[in-house]
Design a protein around this motif. Structure first.
Motif, PDB file in Angstrom:
ATOM      1  N   ALA A 184     -94.744   5.647  -5.743  1.00  0.00           N
ATOM      2  CA  ALA A 184     -94.561   5.082  -4.615  1.00  0.00           C
ATOM      3  C   ALA A 184     -94.766   3.411  -4.452  1.00  0.00           C
ATOM      4  N   ALA A 191    -101.584   1.230  -1.139  1.00  0.00           N
ATOM      5  CA  ALA A 191    -101.719   2.495  -1.799  1.00  0.00           C
ATOM      6  C   ALA A 191    -102.972   3.187  -1.381  1.00  0.00           C
ATOM      7  N   SER A 214     -99.110   5.166  -7.894  1.00  0.00           N
ATOM      8  CA  SER A 214     -99.097   4.095  -6.617  1.00  0.00           C
ATOM      9  C   SER A 214    -100.093   3.220  -6.942  1.00  0.00           C
ATOM     10  N   PRO A 215     -99.869   1.904  -7.197  1.00  0.00           N
ATOM     11  CA  PRO A 215     -98.640   1.169  -7.349  1.00  0.00           C
ATOM     12  C   PRO A 215     -97.679   1.491  -8.232  1.00  0.00           C
ATOM     13  N   VAL A 216     -96.390   1.906  -7.904  1.00  0.00           N
ATOM     14  CA  VAL A 216     -95.475   2.492  -9.094  1.00  0.00           C
ATOM     15  C   VAL A 216     -95.334   1.503 -10.241  1.00  0.00           C
TER      16      VAL A 216
END
Length: 262
Positions: A184, A191, A214-216
């Motif tokens: 995501a 996140a 996440s963070p992706v």
């Protein structure tokens, strides 16, 4: 008429041959040529792959006879001069949540890497700007889209809409699927907020949210959508290929600050 025996051919045995066929660093290419393979057996292989089954195919290099066997995991190519065995699996798939510039870059890179890509966005104004051909588009709500997508171990799901109402629906469904990767977009602050929200209001646990990237993406100092897409695709491929365990990826390659801007 008896079936002709397969024939092994080699390219790149000489320096001139390697240059002729574009083989790098003095490499050599070996091909096993099968003559008149059984059409029914090939049709069965295609049917199994279309049913998203993993199949091990073994060829007897003396007679040309081939057999199919269900496989539980991908295996390396095996050739001992007498038999050749290789694993065939269904195409890797990607489900993207949210149309936009970042999703377009990620989709383009995924297509280049032979993923079948599906985009989910129920928002007409966002879908109307989509410009990447070869992507299946669905207007279902994200949780329904994940269920219809039916993720398996050769699937990944990436939420990129920046809208928690959409991303959360997809992620809550995806986290309990067999997908090899769930990611995501968002800053570290967002996140962390998402993790707390999932645990406090949606009965997720610390263990279940550990699956979420996440963070992706890998931290590479990315700023633009194109750069962020590179980091996203790099992480997906690394997890897919087992190059680095998922938890090490997150520990070693993520910045202590936000990986991406909101």
């Amino acid at each position: 008429m008896p079936r002709s025996a397969p024939r092994l051919v080699r390219y790149g045995v000489t320096t001139g041959g390697a240059r002729r066929f574009g083989l790098p660093c003095g490499g050599m290419l070996e091909l096993l040529l099968e003559f008149e393979p059984d059409p029914a057996a090939l049709a069965e292989l295609v049917q199994r792959l279309e049913a998203r089954q993993l199949v091990r195919r073994t060829v007897d290099c003396r007679s040309g006879a081939a057999s199919l066997k269900a496989a539980s995991a991908p295996g390396p190519l095996h050739f001992d001069g007498t038999t050749l065995s290789s694993t065939f699996g269904p195409q890797y798939r990607m489900l993207l949540i949210g149309a936009g510039a970042l999703a377009e870059y990620v989709a383009t890179m995924a297509l280049f890497n032979d993923f079948a890509v599906t985009l989910c966005d129920p928002r007409a104004e966002h879908r109307d700007t989509w410009a990447v051909a070869g992507v299946h588009i669905t207007i279902e709500m994200p949780d329904d889209a994940v269920r219809i997508f039916a993720p398996d171990a050769r699937s990944c799901i990436v939420a990129l809409s920046h809208d928690p109402k959409l991303d959360d629906l997809a992620l809550l469904e995806a986290l309990h699927s067999p997908a090899f990767y769930v990611g995501a977009i968002g800053s570290r602050r967002n996140a962390n907020s998402r993790t707390q929200r999932f645990i406090e209001h949606f009965d997720e646990t610390e263990a279940s949210v550990q699956r979420l990237h996440s963070p992706v993406g890998l931290y590479i100092g990315s700023k633009t959508p194109a750069e962020i897409a590179v980091s996203v695709m790099a992480e997906i491929i690394a997890v897919k290929n087992g190059a680095v365990p998922a938890r090490r990826l997150r520990a070693e390659f993520r910045s202590p600050s936000a990986a991406h801007h909101d």
